[in-house]
Design a protein around this motif. Structure first.
Motif, PDB file in Angstrom:
ATOM      1  N   LEU A 231      -0.680  43.614 -31.076  1.00 41.02           N
ATOM      2  CA  LEU A 231       0.653  43.571 -31.397  1.00 41.02           C
ATOM      3  C   LEU A 231       1.071  42.097 -31.607  1.00 41.02           C
ATOM      4  O   LEU A 231       0.624  41.162 -31.033  1.00 41.02           O
ATOM      5  CB  LEU A 231       1.038  43.968 -30.069  1.00 41.02           C
ATOM      6  N   PHE A 232       2.104  42.247 -32.425  1.00 38.58           N
ATOM      7  CA  PHE A 232       2.612  40.662 -32.959  1.00 38.58           C
ATOM      8  C   PHE A 232       4.164  40.858 -32.515  1.00 38.58           C
ATOM      9  O   PHE A 232       4.895  42.119 -32.373  1.00 38.58           O
ATOM     10  CB  PHE A 232       2.499  40.742 -34.345  1.00 38.58           C
ATOM     11  N   PHE A 233       4.685  39.944 -32.788  1.00 40.80           N
ATOM     12  CA  PHE A 233       6.291  39.826 -32.702  1.00 40.80           C
ATOM     13  C   PHE A 233       6.530  39.088 -33.695  1.00 40.80           C
ATOM     14  O   PHE A 233       6.291  38.169 -34.212  1.00 40.80           O
ATOM     15  CB  PHE A 233       6.716  38.987 -31.205  1.00 40.80           C
ATOM     16  N   ALA A 234       7.873  39.724 -34.401  1.00 35.12           N
ATOM     17  CA  ALA A 234       8.462  38.985 -35.816  1.00 35.12           C
ATOM     18  C   ALA A 234       9.628  38.149 -34.884  1.00 35.12           C
ATOM     19  O   ALA A 234      10.562  38.498 -34.137  1.00 35.12           O
ATOM     20  CB  ALA A 234       9.197  40.111 -36.451  1.00 35.12           C
ATOM     21  N   LEU A 235       9.459  36.927 -35.389  1.00 35.09           N
ATOM     22  CA  LEU A 235      10.489  35.865 -34.863  1.00 35.09           C
ATOM     23  C   LEU A 235      11.145  35.155 -36.117  1.00 35.09           C
ATOM     24  O   LEU A 235      10.911  35.078 -36.951  1.00 35.09           O
ATOM     25  CB  LEU A 235       9.631  34.852 -34.283  1.00 35.09           C
ATOM     26  N   PRO A 236      12.448  34.613 -35.743  1.00 34.56           N
ATOM     27  CA  PRO A 236      13.002  33.838 -36.745  1.00 34.56           C
ATOM     28  C   PRO A 236      12.199  32.730 -37.289  1.00 34.56           C
ATOM     29  O   PRO A 236      11.594  32.095 -36.464  1.00 34.56           O
ATOM     30  CB  PRO A 236      14.383  33.400 -36.176  1.00 34.56           C
TER      31      PRO A 236
ATOM     32  N   PRO B 141      11.627  35.601 -45.924  1.00 34.06           N
ATOM     33  CA  PRO B 141      11.443  34.183 -46.076  1.00 34.06           C
ATOM     34  C   PRO B 141      11.890  33.587 -44.675  1.00 34.06           C
ATOM     35  O   PRO B 141      11.274  32.489 -44.481  1.00 34.06           O
ATOM     36  CB  PRO B 141      12.683  33.769 -47.104  1.00 34.06           C
ATOM     37  N   GLU B 142      12.716  34.230 -43.821  1.00 35.28           N
ATOM     38  CA  GLU B 142      13.144  33.582 -42.497  1.00 35.28           C
ATOM     39  C   GLU B 142      12.466  34.254 -41.558  1.00 35.28           C
ATOM     40  O   GLU B 142      12.941  34.319 -40.256  1.00 35.28           O
ATOM     41  CB  GLU B 142      14.882  33.794 -42.469  1.00 35.28           C
ATOM     42  N   VAL B 143      11.390  34.922 -41.463  1.00 28.36           N
ATOM     43  CA  VAL B 143      10.706  35.849 -40.414  1.00 28.36           C
ATOM     44  C   VAL B 143       9.259  35.332 -40.584  1.00 28.36           C
ATOM     45  O   VAL B 143       8.695  35.401 -41.512  1.00 28.36           O
ATOM     46  CB  VAL B 143      10.802  37.173 -40.775  1.00 28.36           C
ATOM     47  N   VAL B 144       8.858  35.020 -39.295  1.00 29.01           N
ATOM     48  CA  VAL B 144       7.369  34.735 -39.071  1.00 29.01           C
ATOM     49  C   VAL B 144       6.665  35.725 -37.887  1.00 29.01           C
ATOM     50  O   VAL B 144       7.701  36.177 -37.286  1.00 29.01           O
ATOM     51  CB  VAL B 144       6.974  33.367 -38.674  1.00 29.01           C
ATOM     52  N   TYR B 145       5.388  35.984 -37.956  1.00 25.17           N
ATOM     53  CA  TYR B 145       4.802  36.751 -37.035  1.00 25.17           C
ATOM     54  C   TYR B 145       3.736  36.055 -36.219  1.00 25.17           C
ATOM     55  O   TYR B 145       3.230  35.284 -36.535  1.00 25.17           O
ATOM     56  CB  TYR B 145       4.097  37.935 -37.905  1.00 25.17           C
ATOM     57  N   ARG B 146       3.996  36.412 -34.899  1.00 24.89           N
ATOM     58  CA  ARG B 146       2.901  35.625 -34.193  1.00 24.89           C
ATOM     59  C   ARG B 146       2.178  36.763 -33.283  1.00 24.89           C
ATOM     60  O   ARG B 146       2.923  37.786 -32.609  1.00 24.89           O
ATOM     61  CB  ARG B 146       3.676  34.612 -33.169  1.00 24.89           C
ATOM     62  N   PRO B 147       0.977  36.529 -32.748  1.00 21.16           N
ATOM     63  CA  PRO B 147       0.181  37.658 -32.062  1.00 21.16           C
ATOM     64  C   PRO B 147       0.690  37.397 -30.406  1.00 21.16           C
ATOM     65  O   PRO B 147       0.675  36.375 -30.146  1.00 21.16           O
ATOM     66  CB  PRO B 147      -1.021  37.530 -32.484  1.00 21.16           C
ATOM     67  N   LEU B 148       0.451  38.665 -29.924  1.00 18.58           N
ATOM     68  CA  LEU B 148       0.772  38.577 -28.208  1.00 18.58           C
ATOM     69  C   LEU B 148      -0.685  38.474 -27.933  1.00 18.58           C
ATOM     70  O   LEU B 148      -1.455  39.460 -28.204  1.00 18.58           O
ATOM     71  CB  LEU B 148       1.564  39.549 -27.819  1.00 18.58           C
TER      72      LEU B 148
ATOM     73  N   GLY C 171      17.488  38.337 -32.632  1.00 10.33           N
ATOM     74  CA  GLY C 171      16.476  38.872 -31.606  1.00 10.33           C
ATOM     75  C   GLY C 171      15.197  38.934 -32.274  1.00 10.33           C
ATOM     76  O   GLY C 171      15.021  38.430 -33.253  1.00 10.33           O
ATOM     77  N   ILE C 172      14.126  39.409 -31.560  1.00  9.99           N
ATOM     78  CA  ILE C 172      12.932  39.268 -32.039  1.00  9.99           C
ATOM     79  C   ILE C 172      12.516  40.994 -31.970  1.00  9.99           C
ATOM     80  O   ILE C 172      12.987  41.715 -31.239  1.00  9.99           O
ATOM     81  CB  ILE C 172      11.938  38.509 -31.269  1.00  9.99           C
ATOM     82  N   VAL C 173      11.428  41.408 -32.461  1.00  9.33           N
ATOM     83  CA  VAL C 173      10.914  42.851 -32.791  1.00  9.33           C
ATOM     84  C   VAL C 173       9.361  42.666 -32.724  1.00  9.33           C
ATOM     85  O   VAL C 173       8.610  41.775 -33.302  1.00  9.33           O
ATOM     86  CB  VAL C 173      11.385  43.291 -34.077  1.00  9.33           C
ATOM     87  N   PRO C 174       9.018  43.625 -31.678  1.00 10.05           N
ATOM     88  CA  PRO C 174       7.479  43.962 -31.609  1.00 10.05           C
ATOM     89  C   PRO C 174       6.899  44.784 -32.939  1.00 10.05           C
ATOM     90  O   PRO C 174       7.542  45.745 -33.395  1.00 10.05           O
ATOM     91  CB  PRO C 174       7.214  44.812 -30.396  1.00 10.05           C
ATOM     92  N   VAL C 175       5.782  44.281 -33.541  1.00  7.11           N
ATOM     93  CA  VAL C 175       5.382  44.921 -34.877  1.00  7.11           C
ATOM     94  C   VAL C 175       3.996  45.027 -34.589  1.00  7.11           C
ATOM     95  O   VAL C 175       3.291  44.187 -33.855  1.00  7.11           O
ATOM     96  CB  VAL C 175       5.827  43.961 -36.140  1.00  7.11           C
ATOM     97  N   LEU C 176       3.255  46.028 -35.266  1.00  9.58           N
ATOM     98  CA  LEU C 176       1.874  46.045 -35.264  1.00  9.58           C
ATOM     99  C   LEU C 176       1.362  44.946 -36.430  1.00  9.58           C
ATOM    100  O   LEU C 176       2.088  44.698 -37.303  1.00  9.58           O
ATOM    101  CB  LEU C 176       1.545  47.372 -35.758  1.00  9.58           C
TER     102      LEU C 176
END
Length: 305
Positions: free
Chosen positions: A173-178, A260-267, A246-251
């Motif tokens: 599981l990742f989260f999409a962050l600004p 361009p303005e979104v990064v992904y970080r694993p949980l 806000g932030i969004v959980p993603v697979l």
């Protein structure tokens, strides 16, 4: 008034009649079909008795069609062609070369296991048309019980009444962050890191499942998460992330979507399992081939991990 069709007429009667007409001889027809001449002659006589008309003029060198026989030959050929085509269609359907599938999804096909699965399925079974339906798991399960769906790929491993399930793959599981978010520089995230965040969740599709998942996780921390529901498509949520709403959980498979303005970080330590559910009473041959390919690809995926 037309005479009623006799149920005593068999396919062999028609096949023997056509062969005799094409070869102009009962003997030659018998040779072509590898049966005795007497069998051809007797079948044609039985056919003439059933329909009440002479189909051939018999003479020492063979047979010729009567006018009635000529008309009957044309219709008989059409009938035999239709029977042959019906058999071919039924056989193709039974082999799942042709047919129709309705498949439930937890989200749109983009990348990862499901995208690969249906690409391979389309290559093998190009004659099968597939309709995809996005909805919550409980809706998919209900549709499967009604036979409105053939199979559904869902989040989690919970059981659904009257449905069989096959455990499949799992994804981190990742989260999409600004891009400028305070956690954007972190290598990994923890649930504790996210306690003050606003989570964006859809009102449709798998939104309720995602909301329930977040609530369960934060309940373990005695925290009520701040959840903002949005009536947008799943990937439109990423646009809201880019604006800092806000932030969004993603697979993991969804983290390939580049904004361009979104990064992904694993949980850290969080893996989401998936399964496919179906009815064991469903006799659609196409769903059997789909499930077989699904199992095979899941095993291949597990072997490479």
């Amino acid at each position: 008034m037309a005479a009623p069709f006799s149920t005593s007429i068999e396919l062999r009667h028609l096949r023997y009649f056509v062969a005799a007409a094409e070869h102009g001889s009962f003997r030659k027809a018998g040779v072509a079909l590898e049966v005795k001449e007497s069998s051809i002659s007797r079948s044609v006589r039985d056919l003439e008795d059933e329909i009440g008309v002479s189909l051939f003029i018999r003479h020492s060198s063979g047979v010729n069609l009567t006018l009635a026989g000529q008309r009957y030959l044309s219709r008989t050929r059409q009938a035999l062609d239709q029977i042959r085509e019906a058999g071919e269609e039924a056989a193709a359907f039974g082999r799942a070369e042709e047919g129709h599938l309705r498949v439930g999804l937890f989200s749109k096909l983009a990348s990862g296991f499901l995208a690969d699965l249906f690409q391979r399925y389309d290559q093998r079974y190009s004659g099968v048309h597939i309709d995809f339906v996005e909805a919550p798991a409980e809706s998919h399960a209900a549709a499967i019980r009604r036979f409105d769906l053939d199979a559904a790929y869902i989040l989690g491993r919970q059981g659904w009444g009257d449905c069989d399930a096959i455990p499949l793959w799992s994804e981190p599981l990742f989260f999409a962050l600004p891009r400028l978010h305070r956690l954007a520089q972190s290598v990994t995230l923890s649930w504790r890191d996210l306690v003050d965040e606003t989570f964006l969740v859809r009102t449709q599709g798998s939104g309720n499942e995602v909301r329930g998942f977040l609530e369960r996780k934060f309940r373990e921390l005695d925290i009520s998460p701040r959840i903002s529901t949005q009536q947008v498509a799943r990937y439109s949520l990423l646009g809201l992330v880019a604006t800092g709403r806000g932030i969004v959980p993603v697979l993991e498979s969804e983290a390939v979507i580049s904004l361009p303005e979104v990064v992904y970080r694993p949980l850290a330590g969080e893996v989401i399992p998936f399964s496919v559910i179906y009815s064991p009473k469903n006799d659609n041959p196409a769903v059997r081939t789909l499930l077989s390919l699904t199992r095979k690809m899941a095993q291949e995926r597990a072997a490479t991990r």
